[in-house]
Design a protein around this motif. Structure first.
Motif, PDB file in Angstrom:
ATOM      1  N   ARG A  65      68.294  -4.135  24.281  1.00 48.75           N
ATOM      2  CA  ARG A  65      66.910  -3.776  24.569  1.00 48.75           C
ATOM      3  C   ARG A  65      66.463  -2.497  23.858  1.00 48.75           C
ATOM      4  NH1 ARG A  65      64.389  -0.023  27.487  1.00 48.75           N
ATOM      5  NH2 ARG A  65      62.193  -0.468  27.847  1.00 48.75           N
ATOM      6  N   LYS A  66      67.373  -1.552  23.699  1.00 47.12           N
ATOM      7  CA  LYS A  66      66.961  -0.287  23.077  1.00 47.12           C
ATOM      8  C   LYS A  66      66.410  -0.528  21.663  1.00 47.12           C
ATOM      9  CE  LYS A  66      71.576   1.105  21.467  1.00 47.12           C
ATOM     10  NZ  LYS A  66      72.529   2.209  21.427  1.00 47.12           N
ATOM     11  N   LYS A  69      62.860  -3.166  22.160  1.00 46.77           N
ATOM     12  CA  LYS A  69      61.648  -2.679  22.808  1.00 46.77           C
ATOM     13  C   LYS A  69      60.570  -2.218  21.833  1.00 46.77           C
ATOM     14  CE  LYS A  69      63.470   1.959  23.740  1.00 46.77           C
ATOM     15  NZ  LYS A  69      64.011   2.823  24.790  1.00 46.77           N
ATOM     16  N   SER A 134      51.383  -0.768  26.133  1.00 46.66           N
ATOM     17  CA  SER A 134      52.586   0.048  26.292  1.00 46.66           C
ATOM     18  C   SER A 134      52.741   0.986  25.103  1.00 46.66           C
ATOM     19  CB  SER A 134      53.817  -0.844  26.424  1.00 46.66           C
ATOM     20  OG  SER A 134      54.257  -1.224  25.148  1.00 46.66           O
ATOM     21  N   ALA A 135      53.585   1.961  25.310  1.00 47.61           N
ATOM     22  CA  ALA A 135      53.819   2.928  24.243  1.00 47.61           C
ATOM     23  C   ALA A 135      54.407   2.243  23.017  1.00 47.61           C
ATOM     24  CB  ALA A 135      54.768   4.004  24.737  1.00 47.61           C
ATOM     25  N   ALA A 136      55.084   1.138  23.245  1.00 50.97           N
ATOM     26  CA  ALA A 136      55.741   0.457  22.134  1.00 50.97           C
ATOM     27  C   ALA A 136      54.797  -0.442  21.342  1.00 50.97           C
ATOM     28  CB  ALA A 136      56.899  -0.381  22.663  1.00 50.97           C
ATOM     29  N   LEU A 139      54.195   0.724  17.905  1.00 49.35           N
ATOM     30  CA  LEU A 139      55.387   0.594  17.058  1.00 49.35           C
ATOM     31  C   LEU A 139      55.636  -0.851  16.648  1.00 49.35           C
ATOM     32  CD1 LEU A 139      57.682   3.037  19.049  1.00 49.35           C
ATOM     33  CD2 LEU A 139      56.549   3.486  16.867  1.00 49.35           C
TER      34      LEU A 139
ATOM     35  N   ASN B  17      63.820  -3.857  33.942  1.00 45.63           N
ATOM     36  CA  ASN B  17      63.011  -3.819  32.719  1.00 45.63           C
ATOM     37  C   ASN B  17      63.676  -3.086  31.570  1.00 45.63           C
ATOM     38  OD1 ASN B  17      60.193  -5.025  33.450  1.00 45.63           O
ATOM     39  ND2 ASN B  17      60.815  -3.795  35.213  1.00 45.63           N
ATOM     40  N   PHE B  18      64.539  -2.150  31.875  1.00 42.56           N
ATOM     41  CA  PHE B  18      65.145  -1.351  30.806  1.00 42.56           C
ATOM     42  C   PHE B  18      66.611  -1.714  30.573  1.00 42.56           C
ATOM     43  CE2 PHE B  18      62.035   2.310  32.038  1.00 42.56           C
ATOM     44  CZ  PHE B  18      60.969   1.553  31.559  1.00 42.56           C
ATOM     45  N   GLU B  19      67.077  -2.733  31.311  1.00 42.30           N
ATOM     46  CA  GLU B  19      68.457  -3.211  31.146  1.00 42.30           C
ATOM     47  C   GLU B  19      69.474  -2.079  31.254  1.00 42.30           C
ATOM     48  OE1 GLU B  19      68.741  -5.651  27.649  1.00 42.30           O
ATOM     49  OE2 GLU B  19      67.038  -6.905  28.258  1.00 42.30           O
ATOM     50  N   GLY B  34      70.295   6.417  27.948  1.00 40.84           N
ATOM     51  CA  GLY B  34      69.491   6.189  26.746  1.00 40.84           C
ATOM     52  C   GLY B  34      68.001   6.030  27.004  1.00 40.84           C
ATOM     53  N   ASP B  36      64.292   6.858  26.942  1.00 38.75           N
ATOM     54  CA  ASP B  36      63.581   7.700  25.977  1.00 38.75           C
ATOM     55  C   ASP B  36      62.087   7.785  26.309  1.00 38.75           C
ATOM     56  OD1 ASP B  36      62.442   5.331  25.140  1.00 38.75           O
ATOM     57  OD2 ASP B  36      63.574   5.206  23.274  1.00 38.75           O
ATOM     58  N   ILE B  38      59.516   6.328  25.094  1.00 38.15           N
ATOM     59  CA  ILE B  38      58.830   5.026  25.220  1.00 38.15           C
ATOM     60  C   ILE B  38      59.025   4.475  26.632  1.00 38.15           C
ATOM     61  CG2 ILE B  38      58.838   2.624  24.435  1.00 38.15           C
ATOM     62  CD1 ILE B  38      59.704   3.766  21.675  1.00 38.15           C
ATOM     63  N   ASP B  39      60.266   4.586  27.127  1.00 35.69           N
ATOM     64  CA  ASP B  39      60.547   4.136  28.490  1.00 35.69           C
ATOM     65  C   ASP B  39      59.762   4.971  29.498  1.00 35.69           C
ATOM     66  OD1 ASP B  39      62.433   2.347  27.439  1.00 35.69           O
ATOM     67  OD2 ASP B  39      63.983   3.885  27.475  1.00 35.69           O
ATOM     68  N   ILE B  41      56.860   6.454  29.232  1.00 31.90           N
ATOM     69  CA  ILE B  41      55.444   6.063  29.306  1.00 31.90           C
ATOM     70  C   ILE B  41      55.313   4.746  30.075  1.00 31.90           C
ATOM     71  CG2 ILE B  41      53.435   5.365  27.957  1.00 31.90           C
ATOM     72  CD1 ILE B  41      53.962   8.307  27.678  1.00 31.90           C
ATOM     73  N   GLU B  42      56.229   3.836  29.818  1.00 29.87           N
ATOM     74  CA  GLU B  42      56.189   2.551  30.515  1.00 29.87           C
ATOM     75  C   GLU B  42      56.406   2.757  32.020  1.00 29.87           C
ATOM     76  OE1 GLU B  42      58.295  -1.723  29.781  1.00 29.87           O
ATOM     77  OE2 GLU B  42      58.030  -0.426  28.041  1.00 29.87           O
TER      78      GLU B  42
END
Lengths: 412, 84
Positions: A65-66, A69, A134-136, A139, B17-19, B34, B36, B38-39, B41-42
């Motif tokens: 996922r890292k 995402k 989303s923030a992503a 990107l 959601n972030f596994e 890990g 970050d 981006i996470d 804000i989500e």
């Protein structure tokens, strides 16, 4: 100092297969990857064309996922093929992160499915949806999303070139990567392009009357490059990557060498942004040979851009004849899968490498009756068992950009 | 909403959601898992959904310095108390 540049890995996701064996099988059997366009609940019902080069096979995008995402579908496909070429080439993480390995990769847009989500949020007047972005999302939807997601996933720290130039995106990626290695700026470059399923691209070509519409009930019969009954292009989806490396380091490592890039040219027509230009195309083909320092008679096979538009194919045939006469075999590989836009240059390069290795050339699919105006070149009439020592891969884009890549079979 | 319920909701959201897994209340989410920006804000969007209100810009900026689940729960409790 000029250095030799070799290809040590290649991988493609295409409408005729997502691995070498499937792609070769479908090329040899003359099987088309064109089918019915998928419903997008947006534009499909308004289009005149109903055909698309679709990737129907399931492709494994089992990334952590890292990495996932920040990826839309366009980057998933890009990272899948890049993962393959890194494994094939055997380049280790230390080299990838040395600053001497870079990425040249692009797509026509960022992820178009994510862009649609962004636009839907922006144009919803009642919306609190703006806050659902989303923030992503940026990107995923920015135009250099494929290139930088590749750097992130594989720890690549060298140069990043993003060349979103429509149909020449990935041929420019390969060409620019080749030049960086040739002139000593980088030692290895991962090059290619990716195109996500996108009906807005189809709508643009459809509105320009450039899409095929007469074969909606028989999708496998279109596109028909150089054929008298051709009626336009078919948009497709796909991705491809090649690993380019400086020859000596690849040889010392014992890397598999699939072929050599010996020349590259790119120019612009300097005028009309849509219509092909005979002078511009002729010039880029001549410049490609100059770059490779070989004469036209050395080229055995030309992978033509050949989108099956009425004017484009005629201009290309005349340019080929101007530069090469009617000696090299010519095939339009889009006939098997449609026009994968940003990915077409690299996919056609990979198909050419496969044929170079196997010692055959496939004909243009659906070329039943050559258009008289395209008859002055040597069309491949059927599957020919013959060696390709030198090949030219040519692509032309909206915006007036032209490219020619010259490939050589590796002989040590 | 009780503190324990908030805590369970946040941990479930992160794990689903972030596994991420085995999240300790005082784990540094970035260093250990890990997590970050981006996470982050989500997660802020999820907190707004949970609270059924929008966070202010100052609250969002303050939240970006948070490192642990315990701090996240403290943050939510304070934001809810401020609105009570």
């Amino acid at each position: 100092m000029e250095r030799r540049v070799v290809i040590t890995g290649c991988s493609a996701i295409t409408p005729i297969g997502c691995c070498k064996a499937d792609i070769l099988k479908n090329l040899e059997s003359g099987t088309s990857g064109v089918g019915r366009i998928r419903d997008d609940e947006l534009l499909v019902e308004q289009l005149n064309t109903s055909v698309f080069g679709t990737v129907d096979q399931d492709v494994a995008y089992d990334f952590p996922r890292k990495y996932r995402k920040t990826m839309g579908p366009v980057s998933f496909a890009a990272c899948r093929v890049v993962d393959d070429v890194i494994e094939q080439s055997g380049l280790d993480r230390a080299v990838l992160s040395s600053g001497r390995t870079g990425v040249a990769f692009g797509s026509s847009h960022g992820s178009t499915s994510v862009l649609k989500k962004v636009y839907q949020a922006c144009f919803n007047a009642q919306s609190t949806e703006m806050f659902s972005l989303s923030a992503a999302d940026y990107l995923k939807s920015m135009v250099h999303t494929t290139a930088v997601n590749i750097t992130r996933m594989f720890g690549i720290t060298g140069r990043v070139i993003c060349s979103p130039s429509a149909c020449t995106t990935s041929s420019q990626s390969i060409g620019f990567g080749y030049e960086l290695i040739k002139f000593g700026v980088q030692d290895a470059m991962i090059c290619g392009g990716s195109e996500e399923y996108d009906t807005t691209t189809v709508a643009v070509f459809d509105n320009l009357l450039a899409c095929s519409t007469h074969y909606n009930d028989t999708p496998h019969k279109t596109p028909r490059p150089f054929d008298a009954e051709r009626d336009g292009l078919v948009v497709g989806e796909g991705a491809g990557a090649v690993m380019l490396e400086e020859f000596e380091s690849a040889r010392k490592r014992g890397a598999p060498i699939l072929g050599e890039v010996i020349g590259f040219s790119t120019n612009n027509n300097g005028g009309n942004l849509i219509m092909p230009d005979l002078a511009g195309v002729t010039q880029v083909l001549e410049m490609g040979l100059d770059s490779a320092q070989i004469t036209a008679d050395r080229i055995d096979f030309i992978s033509a851009h050949a989108t099956a538009t009425r004017i484009g194919d005629v201009i290309e045939a005349r340019a080929i004849n101007n530069v090469y006469g009617n000696t090299p075999w010519v095939s339009g590989l889009k006939s098997y899968m449609g026009h994968t836009i940003a990915a077409c240059g690299v996919i056609e390069t990979i198909l050419t490498l496969y044929m170079m290795e196997k010692g055959f050339i496939v004909p243009t699919l659906n070329l039943d009756q050559v258009d008289d105006r395209c008859a002055m070149i040597r069309h491949t009439p059927r599957l020919m068992e013959t060696n390709i020592d030198y090949a030219a891969v040519q692509n032309f884009a909206f915006g007036g950009i032209n490219t020619s890549l010259i490939l050589k079979r590796f002989c040590g | 909403m009780e503190r324990e319920e908030i805590q369970t909701t946040i941990i479930n959201f992160i794990e689903t959601n972030f596994e991420m897994s085995d999240i300790g209340l005082d784990d540094d989410l970035n260093a250990v898992h890990g997590f970050d920006s981006i996470d982050a804000i989500e997660l802020l969007r999820e907190i707004e959904t949970l609270m059924k209100t929008k966070l202010t810009r100052d609250e969002e900026e303050a939240a970006m310095t948070i490192r642990t689940v315990r701090q996240i729960v403290d943050f939510i409790e304070k934001a809810m108390a401020d609105r009570a």
